[in-house]
Scaffold this active site. Structure first.
Site, PDB file in Angstrom:
ATOM      1  CG  HIS A   1     -39.410 -12.698  20.283  1.00 41.21           C
ATOM      2  ND1 HIS A   1     -40.340 -13.550  20.835  1.00 41.21           N
ATOM      3  CD2 HIS A   1     -38.487 -12.471  21.260  1.00 41.21           C
ATOM      4  CE1 HIS A   1     -39.999 -13.823  22.084  1.00 41.21           C
ATOM      5  NE2 HIS A   1     -38.878 -13.179  22.365  1.00 41.21           N
TER       6      HIS A   1
ATOM      7  CG  ASP B   1     -42.873 -14.937  18.960  1.00 34.19           C
ATOM      8  OD1 ASP B   1     -41.894 -15.071  18.194  1.00 34.19           O
ATOM      9  OD2 ASP B   1     -42.774 -14.553  20.133  1.00 34.19           O
TER      10      ASP B   1
ATOM     11  N   GLY C   1     -35.067 -13.474  28.642  1.00 31.73           N
ATOM     12  CA  GLY C   1     -34.114 -14.567  28.532  1.00 31.73           C
ATOM     13  C   GLY C   1     -34.768 -15.927  28.457  1.00 31.73           C
TER      14      GLY C   1
ATOM     15  CB  SER D   1     -37.824 -15.210  24.452  1.00 29.09           C
ATOM     16  OG  SER D   1     -38.371 -14.070  25.063  1.00 29.09           O
ATOM     17  N   GLY D   2     -38.730 -18.267  23.752  1.00 35.75           N
ATOM     18  CA  GLY D   2     -38.471 -19.426  22.908  1.00 35.75           C
ATOM     19  C   GLY D   2     -38.494 -20.745  23.636  1.00 35.75           C
TER      20      GLY D   2
END
Length: 792
Positions: A595, A649, A741, A743-744
Site C-alpha cells: 500500500h 500487503d 508513517g 507502514s512498510g
C-alpha cells in the site's frame, strides 16, 4: 603413617587463591603537595613508603590477615588532607576467602586499635575513613595481556578529552585494560560526559566502569557502561570530590570503535543549587539533579511542598529510576532512595506513573539521598493540591493512590498498575470470571496463554479429551504418541521439537533442508547449531545482528539507539519527505508494504524514480556520516495485493546501487516458510511515524515492544477481517502501536541473538486503541515469492 606423612609434605597440593583488595584512607597529619600527583617524585615515594609500613603493621595486628598478607602498593594520592589509594595482595587458603573478606571489612577498627595502643609507633600516620573492597574479578591484572594508564588534570574553563586508543578510526585494543585517573583542582568536582560510545552490548565482555575514587573500590563504583550511546543523548556523571577513575576492559573478540568523553571541572554548587527547594502553589514538578541524566553520588536533597490549607499534597512519580545493584526490585532501599514525610523509603524502577504518594496535611516533605556507590537517573515527580476527602474526583482511587477512569474497573485490564481496579469485581458480560476472582477479557479465551493465573481462560478450549494433544490440523491423538517417531497427527506436529534429529515426512509445518530432508526442530535456522545433515539451516546467516547497542508511527514507544535496528529503512517520496518504512534484506533489496507503493491520483508512487531510500538513519533532521542514501531501481508490488482488505500487503524495492554494510547498516534475517512466531512471543516495532493518533511524525527512530496475538483472538477483535497472510501484534490494553508513517517497516523478532522479519507494518484501526492490535503482513507466507524475485 609414613606414607601419609610423605603425601602430606611432598605430594599434597597447597591450595591457595590470590585475593586482591583495593582501598583508600585519609591521612590527617599530612598536607597534600603537588608532587604527590607524580608517582616518580621523591615526595610520592617517601609518603608511599610510610603508608606501606603502616599497612603492614595494621595487617599484622589482625590474625586472619597476618598469615595471608603478601604485599601492598600505593597507586595514587589526592587532597583531603591527603587520601592514599592502595592495592593489597593476600594469599588465602581455599575456603577461607569469606573470613578474610570479613576481616578486611573491619579494617578501620584494626586501625583504631593500632592508633590507641600503648605500643603505638611514634611516627605512625593518623589514618581515618578507610574504604576497601575485593577487586572486581573482571579487573584482575592476570585477565589482560596489555595494560595502560593515563593521567588527566582538568583546568578551569577548559574541556579535556579522554578516548579509547584508536577512537574513532580504529577498533580498541583487544584483551587490554586501560585506566584514566582524572583530577580537578581542590574545591571542584569532575563532570564526565560520554558523548559517543560503541562497545559490545554485553558488559561481561567489553565494558567501561567509572569510580568515584582513584582506584577501583566497589563501594565507590558510579556506573558500568557498554553497548551504544548515541551522540544526541550523552551520559553525564559527576564525582563527589576532585578525583574520578575511568576503567575499560576488553576481551579477544568483537572489538568496536570505543568511546570519547569530555572532562571538565565545576564548582560543587553548580549541582547542589538545583537540589531541593521550597515549593508552593496548586501544582508543579521537581526532579533529582541532572534528570533525566545521572545524579551525582553522595548528595542529599530536601523539598518542602506547601499547598492551600484546605488541601493535601499529591505527588505522582512519572519516572522513578533508583535501581542500583542490590535494590532493583524496590523492596530493599538502603542505598539510594526517596522518602516522603519520614515514611517508607522508595527505590527500584517505576516508569508507568503508578507510584503516587498523598500527604496527611497541606505540607509534604520529600527527602532524596544518594550514597558513594552506583548512581542512576533519579526521578521526575509532579505535585498537585487535592481535596482531603476526595483525592480522585469522578474517578476510581487505586490502592496505590493512582486515579483511573471509573469506566475501566472490572474490565479485565490492570489500569491501576496494582490490579486494585480488578479486585472484588463482579465480572462484566464481556469478560471471563476466573476461579481466583479475577476478570480477564474474553479475547484471551483459549489463546494458549494463562491470563487468569489459574488457567480458567484456557479450560474447555479444545474438543480433545484429557490425555490427548491437539494437532495443528485439529486432530486429537493420545499424549503417549507424542515424540514416538510416528506421524500420528498427519501433519507431523506431534513429532516437532522432540529430542534427537529424527527425519520426518515433510509437511507445511516441518523445516526442509537443502537435501530435501525434513527435521523435527522448530525454527532451526541460524540458531548456531547445524541441525540439517548438510548444514543448510546455518547457511546465509550473515543477518539480523546488531553491530552496536545500548541502553511506524510508534505510539507509546521510546527513542531507539543509533544502530540498534540497522535494517530499518526510511523511504522518502520526492517533494514529500518520509512517508513509509522498509527493511533491508540484502545489499540491494528492501521489503516494504504494497500500500506504500500504490498510485494515488496524480501521485505515481509505483514509479521507482520518485523514491529515495535512507539506510542507517537515526534522526530525520540529521543525515550524518552513518547514513547512506540510495535511489530506487525498481518497485515490485505483490500481484495479489487487495487495496480494500490489505491482503497480500507486501512489496519489494531494488536499490539502484548496492549498499556497504556497517555498524549502522545490516540486513535482517528472513524466516523460513515454517518459522513459528507463537502467540505471546515478544517482538519489536520501529519507525518514524506519528507518536499518537492524528499526531505528527517522530524525528528520531522510535521502538516499542509488543507481543504476538493469536489469530483467533485477533480475528474476533477485528470482526473477521484477518486472513492467513496477516499477523497480529500489540498491547491490547492500548497505548503501544504502530501508526501513520510506520507502514512498510519491520516487525522484528529477536531469537538466539539474531532478529527475523516476522511481519511488515500493514494496517489497523486508529493507533494504540484498546483491543485494536496492529496488523502486519506475515512474511513466512511470501518467502517463496521473495526468493523468486530477489534471489535472497
Amino acid at each position: 603413617m609414613t606414607g601419609l606423612l610423605v603425601w602430606h609434605f611432598h605430594f599434597r597440593k597447597d591450595l591457595h587463591s590470590k585475593r586482591i583488595y583495593t582501598g583508600s584512607m585519609r591521612i590527617d597529619n599530612q598536607v597534600f603537595e603537588d608532587a604527590y600527583e607524580n608517582s616518580t617524585s621523591p615526595e610520592f615515594k617517601a609518603l608511599a613508603d610510610q603508608v606501606l609500613r603502616d599497612l603492614k603493621l595494621i595487617y599484622a595486628k589482625i590474625p586472619q590477615l597476618k598469615k595471608c598478607y603478601v604485599k601492598s602498593t600505593v597507586q595514587a594520592f589526592s587532597e583531603g588532607s591527603v587520601i592514599a589509594y592502595y592495592r593489597s595482595e593476600f594469599k588465602v587458603p581455599v575456603g577461607q576467602e569469606s573470613s578474610v573478606d570479613q576481616a578486611m571489612s573491619k579494617l578501620e577498627q584494626g586501625v583504631r586499635n593500632v592508633l590507641t595502643s600503648p605500643q603505638r609507633p611514634a611516627n605512625i600516620l593518623e589514618i581515618r575513613d578507610i574504604k576497601t573492597s575485593v577487586l572486581d574479578e573482571k579487573l584482575l591484572p592476570s585477565s589482560f595481556k596489555k595494560q595502560s594508564k593515563f593521567l588527566e588534570h582538568t583546568k578551569p574553563n577548559k574541556v579535556g578529552l579522554i578516548e579509547s586508543p584508536g577512537f574513532p578510526n580504529e577498533p580498541y585494543t583487544p584483551n587490554s585494560f586501560t585506566q584514566w585517573q582524572l583530577r580537578a583542582d581542590r574545591g571542584h568536582i569532575i563532570k564526565l560526559e560520554f558523548e559517543d560510545m560503541a562497545l559490545e552490548d554485553n558488559c561481561k565482555n567489553d565494558f567501561v566502569k567509572i569510580y568515584d575514587s582513584l582506584v577501583p573500590i566497589e563501594s565507590c563504583a558510579l556506573e558500568e557502561l557498554c553497548g551504544h550511546i548515541p551522540r544526541s543523548e550523552p551520559i553525564t556523571l559527576y564525582s563527589s570530590g576532585n578525583v574520578m577513575l575511568v576503567t575499560m576492559g576488553t576481551n579477544e573478540e568483537n572489538e568496536y570503535p570505543g568511546f570519547r568523553a569530555k572532562v571538565t571541572q565545576i564548582p560543587p554548587g553548580t549541582i547542589s543549587k538545583s537540589c531541593g527547594s521550597k515549593l508552593k502553589g496548586t501544582k508543579g514538578s521537581f526532579s533529582t539533579p541532572n534528570f533525566p541524566n545521572y545524579y551525582p553520588p553522595n548528595i542529599q536533597c530536601d523539598w518542602e511542598i506547601e499547598v492551600p490549607t484546605d488541601k493535601v499534597v499529591k505527588v505522582t512519580f512519572k519516572n522513578l529510576l533508583l535501581a542500583e545493584p542490590g535494590q532493583e526490585t524496590g523492596k530493599k532501599c538502603d542505598k539510594d532512595y526517596v522518602q516522603i514525610d519520614n515514611g517508607e523509603k522508595l527505590c527500584g524502577e517505576r516508569r508507568d506513573g503508578s507510584l503516587v504518594q498523598i500527604s496527611k496535611t497541606n505540607v509534604m516533605k520529600v527527602h532524596f539521598r544518594s550514597d558513594h556507590s552506583y548512581v542512576d537517573r533519579g526521578f521526575l515527580a509532579l505535585y498537585e493540591a487535592v481535596d482531603r476527602q476526595d483525592t480522585c474526583p469522578n474517578q476510581f482511587l487505586c490502592n496505590n493512590k493512582r486515579c483511573v477512569s471509573s469506566n475501566v474497573t472490572c474490565d479485565g485490564w490492570d489500569d491501576c498498575g496494582d490490579r486494585s481496579d480488578e479486585n472484588n469485581c463482579v465480572c462484566k458480560s464481556n469478560t471471563i470470571t476466573c476461579k481466583n476472582g479475577k476478570c480477564v477479557s474474553k479475547f484471551w479465551k483459549c489463546d494458549g496463554i494463562d491470563n487468569c493465573g489459574d488457567k480458567t481462560d484456557e479450560m474447555n478450549c479444545a474438543k480433545c479429551e484429557a490425555g490427548e494433544i491437539t494437532c495443528k490440523n485439529g486432530k486429537c491423538v493420545s499424549e503417549k504418541r507424542r515424540c514416538d517417531g510416528t506421524d500420528d497427527c498427519g501433519d507431523n506436529s506431534d513429532e516437532l521439537s522432540c529430542q534427537g534429529k529424527a527425519d520426518l515426512r515433510c509437511t507445511d509445518d516441518t523445516y526442509k533442508c537443502k537435501n530435501n530432508k525434513c527435521i523435527n526442530k522448530v525454527n532451526p535456522e541460524c540458531d548456531g547449531t547445524a541441525d540439517c545433515e548438510d548444514g543448510s539451516d546455518e547457511e546465509n546467516c550473515d543477518c539480523g545482528m546488531k553491530q552496536i547497542y545500548s541502553k511506524t508511527r510508534i505510539v507509546g514507544g521510546q527513542d531507539a539507539d543509533e544502530g540498534e535496528f540497522p535494517w530499518q529503512i526510511s523511504l522518502h517520496l520526492k517533494d514529500y519527505g518520509a512517508v513509509c518504512g522498509a527493511s533491508l534484506i540484502s545489499q540491494k533489496w528492501l521489503v516494504t508494504a504494497a500500500h506504500c507503493v500504490q498510485d494515488d491520483g496524480q501521485l505515481k508512487m509505483s514509479d521507482p524514480r520518485n523514491w529515495e531510500a535512507y539506510l542507517g538513519l537515526d534522526d530525520q533532521r540529521r543525515k550524518d556520516a552513518n547514513a547512506a542514501k540510495r535511489k530506487v531501481k525498481q518497485v515490485i508490488s505483490h500481484p495479489s495485493y487487495n487495496h480494500f482488505t490489505y491482503d497480500n500487503d507486501i512489496a519489494l524495492m531494488e536499490l539502484e546501487s548496492p549498499v556497504s554494510y556497517s555498524n549502522y547498516i545490516q540486513p535482517i534475517c528472513l524466516p523460513a516458510p515454517q518459522h513459528d512466531f507463537p502467540a505471546g512471543h515478544n517482538v519489536w516495532i520501529t519507525g518514524w511515524g506519528a507518536t499518537r493518533e492524528g499526531g505528527s511524525a517522530a524525528l528520531k527512530l522510535q521502538k516499542a515492544p509488543v507481543k504476538i496475538i493469536s489469530r483467533s483472538v485477533c480475528n474476533d477483535l477485528m470482526r473477521g477481517q484477518i486472513t492467513s497472510r496477516m499477523l497480529c501484534a500489540g498491547v491490547l490494553k492500548g497505548g503501544v502501536d504502530a501508526c501513520q508513517g510506520d507502514s512498510g517497516g519491520p516487525l522484528s523478532s529477536p531469537e538466539n541473538g539474531r532478529s527475523f522479519l516476522a511481519g511488515v507494518v500493514s494496517w489497523g484501526e486508529g493507533c494504540a486503541r484498546r483491543n485494536k492490535p496492529g496488523i502486519y503482513t506475515t512474511v513466512t507466507q511470501f518467502r517463496g515469492w521473495i526468493k523468486e524475485k530477489t534471489g535472497v
